[in-house]
Design a protein around this motif. Structure first.
Motif, short mmCIF file in Angstrom:
data_model
loop_
_atom_site.label_atom_id
_atom_site.label_comp_id
_atom_site.label_asym_id
_atom_site.label_seq_id
_atom_site.Cartn_x
_atom_site.Cartn_y
_atom_site.Cartn_z
N GLY A 254 -9.28 -17.67 6.55
CA GLY A 254 -9.19 -19.06 6.14
C GLY A 254 -9.99 -19.98 7.04
N ALA A 255 -10.05 -21.24 6.63
CA ALA A 255 -10.86 -22.22 7.36
C ALA A 255 -10.38 -22.41 8.78
CB ALA A 255 -10.83 -23.56 6.60
N GLU A 256 -9.05 -22.47 8.97
CA GLU A 256 -8.52 -22.69 10.31
C GLU A 256 -8.86 -21.55 11.25
OE1 GLU A 256 -6.74 -22.89 7.57
OE2 GLU A 256 -5.69 -24.83 7.45
N SER A 258 -11.47 -19.59 11.03
CA SER A 258 -12.89 -19.73 11.34
C SER A 258 -13.14 -20.87 12.33
CB SER A 258 -13.68 -19.98 10.06
OG SER A 258 -13.57 -18.87 9.17
N ASN A 259 -12.43 -21.98 12.14
CA ASN A 259 -12.59 -23.12 13.05
C ASN A 259 -12.16 -22.76 14.47
OD1 ASN A 259 -13.48 -24.70 10.94
ND2 ASN A 259 -11.48 -25.66 10.56
N LYS A 261 -12.23 -19.83 15.85
CA LYS A 261 -13.26 -18.96 16.43
C LYS A 261 -14.47 -19.78 16.87
CE LYS A 261 -14.96 -14.74 17.12
NZ LYS A 261 -16.29 -15.02 17.66
N THR A 262 -14.85 -20.78 16.08
CA THR A 262 -16.00 -21.62 16.44
C THR A 262 -15.73 -22.41 17.71
OG1 THR A 262 -16.67 -21.85 14.11
CG2 THR A 262 -17.45 -23.53 15.65
N GLN A 282 -14.89 -31.54 19.69
CA GLN A 282 -13.78 -30.59 19.62
C GLN A 282 -12.69 -31.02 20.61
OE1 GLN A 282 -16.00 -27.09 20.54
NE2 GLN A 282 -16.52 -26.66 18.41
N ASP A 286 -7.38 -30.40 18.06
CA ASP A 286 -8.04 -29.62 17.02
C ASP A 286 -7.88 -28.12 17.29
OD1 ASP A 286 -8.92 -31.87 15.67
OD2 ASP A 286 -10.84 -31.94 16.75
N ASN A 290 -5.74 -25.37 14.89
CA ASN A 290 -6.42 -24.24 14.24
C ASN A 290 -5.97 -22.89 14.79
OD1 ASN A 290 -8.63 -25.30 12.29
ND2 ASN A 290 -8.84 -26.62 14.08
N LYS A 293 -2.53 -22.01 13.55
CA LYS A 293 -2.55 -21.49 12.19
C LYS A 293 -2.87 -19.99 12.20
CE LYS A 293 -2.69 -21.46 7.68
NZ LYS A 293 -1.47 -21.61 6.86
N LYS A 294 -3.85 -19.61 13.00
CA LYS A 294 -4.19 -18.19 13.12
C LYS A 294 -2.99 -17.39 13.63
CE LYS A 294 -6.79 -15.16 16.21
NZ LYS A 294 -7.78 -15.12 17.31
#
Length: 321
Positions: A254-256, A258-259, A261-262, A282, A286, A290, A293-294
């Motif tokens: 999901g987006a979270e 990926s975010n 990891k970024t 960042q 934030d 994220n 969520k992971k």
């Protein structure tokens, strides 16, 4: 001098038995032997049933263990931020986290009441270590409030308590002697370690992004925890079944994710930046949102794997009974 005619007399007596008596002997002697053998098997089966009953209780206890681990991880990570900010950020969140931990500790204490003297001494020793670590929470919290410990020391204290809890899960299949259950427990343990290291990464980077820089020695500690998370993920890939690997891949996405990891990769790449996170806008909040969520998605996988362990242990108990 021995009576050599004794065996002959015994044979003669047998020959003189009535037919009914002979038939009774022919039937009764093997039957008694069969009953004795069956009794031994029933006794062994009874021992197995008691063993798997204990295994099933331990598996169910895993619900409380993993719940407490989840709450302790949240308290640890928020406390890390609170400490790094000079006790200026997140005081209310820390208090809420502590209440959740206390509730989970109480639930574990209630569930652990069924762990009596019939369980292995090693298990009792593990519980003793868990209780000692949890008993130290009050002192640890006071030290946090008094700024009596460094952030690194705080993380170490919480992590020790969490690892002692995770070691209990590995005890579920020790006496079971069942390959499927052992594999399921091993996979669960791998996933729990992934989640624990992901939580440690969350704690570290939360404090680092708050202070906008890596302090001396923090970068090495950070990349070390990231490496341990990857190592645990690799081990999960080795131990998990194809179905469990698919469960992981289809859940922790999901987006979270990926975010997170970024943000993590950017912080690693910009380790020497004088204002970490500013260029990519960042913030610590934030990152926490994220990465949390992971971790919550990892928790979903963990609960499903725990459910599999409980189902297997219940099935083994029922079959032995």
């Amino acid at each position: 001098m021995s009576d050599r005619s004794a065996p002959l007399r015994r044979i003669t007596r047998v020959r003189n038995w009535r037919v009914r008596s002979k038939l009774t002997a022919v039937v009764l002697v093997p039957t008694l032997a069969t009953v004795a053998l069956a009794g031994a098997r029933v006794a062994a089966a009874g021992t197995d049933a008691r063993t798997f009953d204990r295994v099933a209780k331990l598996a169910d206890l895993g619900r409380q263990v993993t719940t407490l681990v989840q709450q302790l991880q949240v308290e640890r990570d928020l406390t890390s931020r609170f400490s790094a900010s000079g006790r200026q950020k997140g005081a209310n969140e820390v208090q809420t986290a502590r209440k959740n931990v206390d509730t989970a500790v109480s639930a574990l204490d209630t569930a652990a009441g069924s762990i009596d003297s019939t369980y292995s001494p090693d298990l009792h020793n593990e519980f003793a270590q868990v209780n000692a670590n949890l008993a130290g929470l009050t002192t640890l919290r006071q030290a946090v409030g008094n700024a009596g410990l460094t952030r690194t020391s705080i993380l170490a204290e919480y992590s020790a308590a969490i690892q002692s809890l995770l070691s209990l899960d590995a005890s579920i299949a020790i006496t079971a002697n069942d390959r499927d259950l052992e594999n399921a427990v091993r996979t669960l343990a791998d996933l729990s370690q992934i989640k624990e290291f992901a939580s440690q990464v969350r704690a570290d980077l939360l404090a680092i992004l708050d202070q906008k820089a890596f302090a001396v020695g923090e970068f090495q500690d950070f990349v070390g925890v990231v490496a341990r998370e990857q190592s645990a993920t690799d081990q999960f890939a080795v131990d998990a079944s194809t179905a469990d690997q698919a469960l992981f891949a289809n859940t922790v996405i999901g987006a979270e994710v990926s975010n997170a990891k970024t943000i993590q990769d950017t912080a690693t790449r910009e380790q020497n930046s004088p204002a970490l996170g500013n260029e990519q806008n960042q913030t610590a909040d934030d990152w926490y949102t994220n990465e949390s969520k992971k971790i919550n998605l990892l928790r979903v996988v963990e609960q499903k794997l725990l459910g599999k362990v409980i189902t297997l242990s219940d099935r083994l108990r029922s079959s032995k009974q």
